[in-house]
Scaffold this active site. Structure first.
Site, PDB file in Angstrom:
ATOM      1  N   PHE A 155       0.827  -1.216   0.000  1.00 21.48           N
ATOM      2  CA  PHE A 155       0.000   0.000   0.000  1.00 21.48           C
ATOM      3  C   PHE A 155       0.863   1.271   0.000  1.00 21.48           C
ATOM      4  CE2 PHE A 155      -3.317  -2.484   2.768  1.00 21.48           C
ATOM      5  CZ  PHE A 155      -3.639  -3.271   1.662  1.00 21.48           C
ATOM      6  N   GLU A 362      -2.738   6.677   6.983  1.00 22.28           N
ATOM      7  CA  GLU A 362      -1.998   7.485   7.980  1.00 22.28           C
ATOM      8  C   GLU A 362      -2.630   7.379   9.372  1.00 22.28           C
ATOM      9  OE1 GLU A 362      -0.004  11.004   6.877  1.00 22.28           O
ATOM     10  OE2 GLU A 362       0.111  10.401   4.779  1.00 22.28           O
TER      11      GLU A 362
HETATM   12  N1  CAA Z   1       6.409  11.234  18.244  1.00 19.33           N
HETATM   13  C1  CAA Z   1       7.564  10.788  18.783  1.00 19.33           C
HETATM   14  N2  CAA Z   1       7.674   9.592  19.421  1.00 19.33           N
HETATM   15  C2  CAA Z   1       6.563   8.833  19.509  1.00 19.33           C
HETATM   16  C3  CAA Z   1       5.321   9.234  18.977  1.00 19.33           C
HETATM   17  C4  CAA Z   1       5.266  10.495  18.335  1.00 19.33           C
HETATM   18  N3  CAA Z   1       4.127  10.956  17.798  1.00 19.33           N
HETATM   19  N4  CAA Z   1       4.412   8.270  19.209  1.00 19.33           N
HETATM   20  C5  CAA Z   1       5.046   7.295  19.884  1.00 19.33           C
HETATM   21  N5  CAA Z   1       6.348   7.629  20.052  1.00 19.33           N
HETATM   22  C6  CAA Z   1       7.380   6.878  20.773  1.00 19.33           C
HETATM   23  C7  CAA Z   1       6.947   6.626  22.215  1.00 19.33           C
HETATM   24  O1  CAA Z   1       7.313   7.703  23.045  1.00 19.33           O
HETATM   25  C8  CAA Z   1       7.706   5.360  22.555  1.00 19.33           C
HETATM   26  O2  CAA Z   1       9.043   5.707  22.871  1.00 19.33           O
HETATM   27  P1  CAA Z   1       9.942   4.822  23.936  1.00 19.33           P
HETATM   28  O3  CAA Z   1      10.166   3.515  23.240  1.00 19.33           O
HETATM   29  O4  CAA Z   1      11.167   5.630  24.089  1.00 19.33           O
HETATM   30  O5  CAA Z   1       9.102   4.693  25.159  1.00 19.33           O
HETATM   31  C9  CAA Z   1       7.718   4.604  21.239  1.00 19.33           C
HETATM   32  O6  CAA Z   1       7.520   5.587  20.200  1.00 19.33           O
HETATM   33  C10 CAA Z   1       6.641   3.557  21.137  1.00 19.33           C
HETATM   34  O7  CAA Z   1       5.397   4.206  21.343  1.00 19.33           O
HETATM   35  P2  CAA Z   1       4.065   3.430  21.686  1.00 19.33           P
HETATM   36  O8  CAA Z   1       4.320   2.501  22.825  1.00 19.33           O
HETATM   37  O9  CAA Z   1       2.969   4.450  21.829  1.00 19.33           O
HETATM   38  O10 CAA Z   1       3.853   2.559  20.384  1.00 19.33           O
HETATM   39  P3  CAA Z   1       2.676   1.574  19.993  1.00 19.33           P
HETATM   40  O11 CAA Z   1       3.277   0.360  19.426  1.00 19.33           O
HETATM   41  O12 CAA Z   1       1.704   1.414  21.117  1.00 19.33           O
HETATM   42  O13 CAA Z   1       1.983   2.337  18.759  1.00 19.33           O
HETATM   43  C11 CAA Z   1       0.489   3.829  17.624  1.00 19.33           C
HETATM   44  C12 CAA Z   1       1.430   3.583  18.823  1.00 19.33           C
HETATM   45  C13 CAA Z   1      -0.023   5.240  17.818  1.00 19.33           C
HETATM   46  C14 CAA Z   1      -0.665   2.857  17.605  1.00 19.33           C
HETATM   47  C15 CAA Z   1       1.287   3.736  16.324  1.00 19.33           C
HETATM   48  O14 CAA Z   1       1.679   2.410  16.074  1.00 19.33           O
HETATM   49  C16 CAA Z   1       0.518   4.246  15.104  1.00 19.33           C
HETATM   50  O15 CAA Z   1       0.478   5.451  14.858  1.00 19.33           O
HETATM   51  N6  CAA Z   1      -0.066   3.340  14.280  1.00 19.33           N
HETATM   52  C17 CAA Z   1      -0.688   3.743  13.018  1.00 19.33           C
HETATM   53  C18 CAA Z   1       0.278   3.546  11.886  1.00 19.33           C
HETATM   54  C19 CAA Z   1      -0.031   4.410  10.709  1.00 19.33           C
HETATM   55  O16 CAA Z   1      -0.498   5.537  10.834  1.00 19.33           O
HETATM   56  N7  CAA Z   1       0.268   3.907   9.505  1.00 19.33           N
HETATM   57  C20 CAA Z   1       0.122   4.684   8.342  1.00 19.33           C
HETATM   58  C21 CAA Z   1       0.973   4.151   7.250  1.00 19.33           C
HETATM   59  S1  CAA Z   1       1.690   5.369   6.214  1.00 19.33           S
HETATM   60  C22 CAA Z   1       0.468   5.922   5.199  1.00 19.33           C
HETATM   61  O17 CAA Z   1      -0.682   5.584   5.310  1.00 19.33           O
HETATM   62  C23 CAA Z   1       0.930   6.930   4.209  1.00 19.33           C
HETATM   63  C24 CAA Z   1       0.227   6.828   2.917  1.00 19.33           C
HETATM   64  O18 CAA Z   1       0.661   6.154   2.031  1.00 19.33           O
HETATM   65  C25 CAA Z   1      -0.977   7.637   2.665  1.00 19.33           C
END
Ligand code: CAA
Length: 379
Positions: A155, A362
């Site tokens: 994707f 996203e």
């Molecule tokens: N900025 C900086 N650091 C961040 C952050 C942010 N926004 N969010 C999380 N982190 C850091 C955390 O602080 C943590 O750091 P430490 O390891 O130092 O503690 C680490 O990242 C892990 O964070 P989480 O424990 O919160 O991670 P998680 O596994 O629970 O996942 C989630 C969090 C929000 C669910 C994330 O996985 C997520 O955003 N998932 C969705 C993925 C996504 O959006 N995919 C889109 C694909 S790209 C696309 O679609 C583009 C296109 O082609 C149109």
């Protein structure tokens, strides 16, 4: 409440609108039908500075800022939602290089990306890792000073046309999220190929493909930051990217509203224009109100980014609200059109299909709620 724009922001909005109405809108239906990727129009956007709006002048960008970027993207999306995602993902691919790249990486990749000479892609999603990119399995094994990469990304927007791909892969299997690293991959690197092209419901003039890595050697100097930073690099890029998708949603919704208004004024039933019926007026009024709310949330998140303030929560709120609103706007606009709206010769049929994915890519609406909840109530 209004969101006052500076003269420069208003000029950028008008320039993007003028370009979009002349160079995109007249062709968008045909591009959708033939799944044509409008490379020439995208190149023109690069020349106008629309593909490097968040990049400083010294790296070829226009340093216009996130508010101007949102305004421009809304106008592009109004005219052609497919081209809007092409613009949004090219901008997304610049963020990791801007924040984590070395000077050499910035000169080599960011500058041509910001000028629109290169197109960019952002590759984290895998068949088994969508909402949970931390569960990805693609390996990047350190070998002889390089990284040997094997696996498939799916994707990937712009993937078939991208000169530069930001790739996140696993360098340490035992470390979960902290075992991921980000790399800059160039088109043509041996072992890197374009796989299956997706046959999508909407945004059919954007390019979405699989990227295949088979013993692809990525030079060690192409890592971004250092090993283990890949997840954070991706999350930070997505914070910014979500403002882009919120802006795209506002643009599509505005197009839905305008289509409904002009249809409702000309379509006559029971002896009068359907715009005179309260049932129709309420749908138009609700949509117009929700568009304004989404626009303000989006510009507010963009403004925080411009001020250098944290905006993770606000970007997710804007993306959640605007994408859900966009889907409701498309639903109501099609309803206003009645049976004609279900037919391909009416523009609303395309807008309805294009709207759907805004609540998915996203980060789905469910993931945005998770991000917002964690920001306000902790883990
Ligand atoms: N900025 C900086 N650091 C961040 C952050 C942010 N926004 N969010 C999380 N982190 C850091 C955390 O602080 C943590 O750091 P430490 O390891 O130092 O503690 C680490 O990242 C892990 O964070 P989480 O424990 O919160 O991670 P998680 O596994 O629970 O996942 C989630 C969090 C929000 C669910 C994330 O996985 C997520 O955003 N998932 C969705 C993925 C996504 O959006 N995919 C889109 C694909 S790209 C696309 O679609 C583009 C296109 O082609 C149109």
């Amino acid at each position: 409440m209004s969101f006052p724009l500076t003269t420069e922001q208003e000029m950028i909005r008008l320039m993007a609108r003028d370009f979009a109405r002349k160079e995109l809108e007249p062709f968008a239906a045909q591009w959708d039908k033939s799944e044509h990727f409008p490379l020439e129009a995208v190149r023109k956007m690069g020349q106008l500075g629309l593909l490097g709006m968040l990049v400083p002048f010294e790296y070829g960008g226009t340093a216009a800022g996130a508010v101007s970027y949102s305004l421009a993207l809304q106008e592009i999306a109004y005219a052609c939602a497919s081209t809007a995602v092409t613009m949004s993902v090219t901008t997304l691919s610049q963020d990791p290089i801007l924040k984590f790249g070395t000077e050499t990486q910035k000169q080599s990749y960011l500058t041509p990306l910001a000028r629109g000479e290169y197109l960019g892609a952002f590759a984290i999603t895998e068949p088994g890792a969508g909402s949970d990119p931390g569960g990805m399995s693609m390996r990047a094994e350190a070998k002889g000073g390089d990284y040997l990469v094997n696996g498939t990304k799916v994707f990937i927007t712009n993937g078939g046309y991208a000169d530069v791909v930001i790739l996140v892969a696993r360098t340490a299997p035992e470390k979960a999220n902290r075992g991921l690293s980000a790399f800059i991959v160039e088109k043509g690197m041996p072992g890197f190929s374009i796989g299956h092209k997706e046959d999508k419901m909407g945004l059919r003039a954007s390019n979405t493909v699989e990227l295949v890595f088979e013993d692809c050697r990525i030079p060690a100097e192409n890592i971004l930051g250092r090993e283990g930073l890949g997840f954070k690099i991706a999350m930070q890029a997505l914070d910014s990217g979500r403002i882009g998708i919120a802006s795209q949603s506002v643009g599509i919704a505005r197009a839905c509203l305008d289509e409904s208004v002009s249809y409702a004024k000309t379509r006559r039933q029971f002896g009068r224009a359907i715009s005179s019926f309260q049932a129709i007026q309420w749908m138009l009024a609700d949509t117009a109100t929700q568009i304004e709310a989404a626009r303000l949330l989006t510009l507010s998140a963009a403004s925080l980014k411009d001020q250098g303030q944290p905006y993770t929560k606000e970007a997710s709120m804007a993306k959640l609200f605007a994408s859900e609103m966009c889907n409701q706007a498309a639903y109501k606009a099609l309803q206003v059109h009645g049976g004609y709206g279900y037919m391909k010769e009416f523009k609303i049929e395309r807008l309805y299909r294009d709207a759907r994915v805004t609540a998915i890519y996203e980060g789905t609406s469910e993931i945005q709620r998770l991000v917002i909840a964690r920001e306000i109530a902790g883990g």
